[in-house]
Design an enzyme around this catalytic site. Structure first.
Site, PDB file in Angstrom:
ATOM      1  N   LYS A   1       0.667  -1.302  -0.090  1.00  0.00           N
ATOM      2  CA  LYS A   1       0.153  -0.310   0.132  1.00  0.00           C
ATOM      3  C   LYS A   1       0.743   1.254   0.215  1.00  0.00           C
ATOM      4  O   LYS A   1       0.407   2.212  -0.150  1.00  0.00           O
ATOM      5  CB  LYS A   1      -0.530  -0.133   0.871  1.00  0.00           C
ATOM      6  CG  LYS A   1      -2.023  -0.651   1.035  1.00  0.00           C
ATOM      7  CD  LYS A   1      -3.287  -0.486  -0.163  1.00  0.00           C
ATOM      8  CE  LYS A   1      -3.999  -1.429   0.490  1.00  0.00           C
ATOM      9  NZ  LYS A   1      -5.921  -0.748  -0.436  1.00  0.00           N
TER      10      LYS A   1
ATOM     11  N   SER B   1       0.627 -10.225  -0.094  1.00  0.00           N
ATOM     12  CA  SER B   1       0.593  -8.180  -0.680  1.00  0.00           C
ATOM     13  C   SER B   1       1.025  -7.611   0.959  1.00  0.00           C
ATOM     14  O   SER B   1       0.950  -6.046   1.345  1.00  0.00           O
ATOM     15  CB  SER B   1      -0.995  -8.154  -0.873  1.00  0.00           C
ATOM     16  OG  SER B   1      -1.665  -8.210   0.186  1.00  0.00           O
TER      17      SER B   1
END
Length: 320
Positions: A44, A295
């Site tokens: 992110k 992720s």
């Protein structure tokens, strides 16, 4: 790509690791993109950093507000602090303590509110209207998507033979950027998105089956526990993504434990979702060289026992 060049000195170029264990289990060459080793522990920071780098001085002076289940929060907090910008982050009440503490550590003010991302998002937008700060969306923003696209650029530089990318989906910012970049660089590559079966709004919309706006979401993959699809991201998903599949809690938890036990790497639920799908034979993912995005790695270790329980097959007792 502008984002790739702009972020070169900001984010880590994370490793693309191979694993004999997962090669043998799936009968293909598996490559793990270790975004759990990224700054702030998740991909992110890429999108948040690119978005904040592109703010005008006037926008920056007003400060930034964001809503996040945790990883976007840390990315925004770090990027804003590096640029000397005040940040306020709205997070769901059930956000793991590790993510809350890390976000505060990067310099943000935290507001805990609501069951899921949607409630936190609505509260953040209401506050933004009052304060006039710049809103940094976790996924439904083209600059954010462009930042996330750098994951795919790196993967194809690291292993040009990749023929498939398996990508977790929450709001869709990662897979939108990854799919666009990958298809631009290698049009024949297959892009497969994965959602938790307990948070499948994008899957439902993609196949026009089931509710597209969920009343509740409760999954070990809290980082992708989003009640409805993004608007901008879904346009990209429809255009560039080949398939979307769902994976149950057992396979997500099992992937988390296998990564910890076999590869000595800690990955959170959302980060293990793509690998969980690849290891689930029902997913039927066929590939010679398969890239899997891990992720994020911001897991609350107090949840490890519940992960172990989910990963253990339930014994079926037949009454005599």
């Amino acid at each position: 790509m502008d984002a790739h060049e702009k972020l070169a000195e900001v984010v880590h170029r994370t490793p693309l690791e191979t694993s004999k264990t997962f090669d043998q289990l799936t009968h293909q060459h598996v490559y793990l993109k270790m975004e759990n080793q990224q700054r702030t522990g998740a991909f992110k920071v890429r999108g948040a950093s690119y978005k904040i780098a592109r703010l005008t001085e006037e926008e920056a002076e007003r400060g930034v507000i964001a809503a996040s289940a945790g990883n976007h929060a840390q990315g925004v907090a770090l990027a804003a602090t590096k640029r000397g910008i005040k940040s306020t982050i709205f997070m769901p009440e059930g956000t793991p303590k590790a993510k809350i503490q890390a976000t505060e550590g990067y310099g943000a003010d935290i507001v805990l509110i609501g069951e899921s991302f949607q409630e936190a998002y609505q509260a953040a937008k209401a506050e933004q209207k009052v304060k006039g700060a710049t809103f940094v969306h976790p996924f439904d923003d083209f600059d954010v998507m462009a930042g996330q696209a750098t994951v795919a650029v790196e993967m194809l530089e690291q292993q040009p033979e990749l023929d498939t990318l398996v990508v977790p989906i929450g709001g869709g910012g990662l897979i939108s950027g990854v799919a666009f970049a990958a298809k631009s660089l290698k049009p024949e590559i297959q892009i497969i998105g994965v959602q938790s079966a307990k948070a499948s709004a994008t899957y439902n919309a993609f196949y026009k089956t089931g509710p597209q706006k969920l009343s509740s979401v409760s999954t070990i993959a809290d980082g992708i526990a989003v009640k409805e699809r993004g608007r901008l991201t879904f346009q990209c998903i429809q255009k560039y993504v080949d398939r979307i599949i769902t994976v149950d809690e057992h396979h997500i938890a099992k992937a988390m434990l296998q990564l910890l036990e076999r590869e000595k790497t800690l990955v959170e639920g959302a980060g293990a979702t793509a690998l969980g799908a690849l290891l689930d034979e029902k997913s039927n993912i066929k590939s010679n060289h398969c890239g899997v995005i891990l992720s994020g790695g911001n897991m609350d270790l107090s949840r490890l026992q519940s992960v172990r329980e989910l990963a253990t097959p339930k014994k079926i007792v037949i009454a005599k």
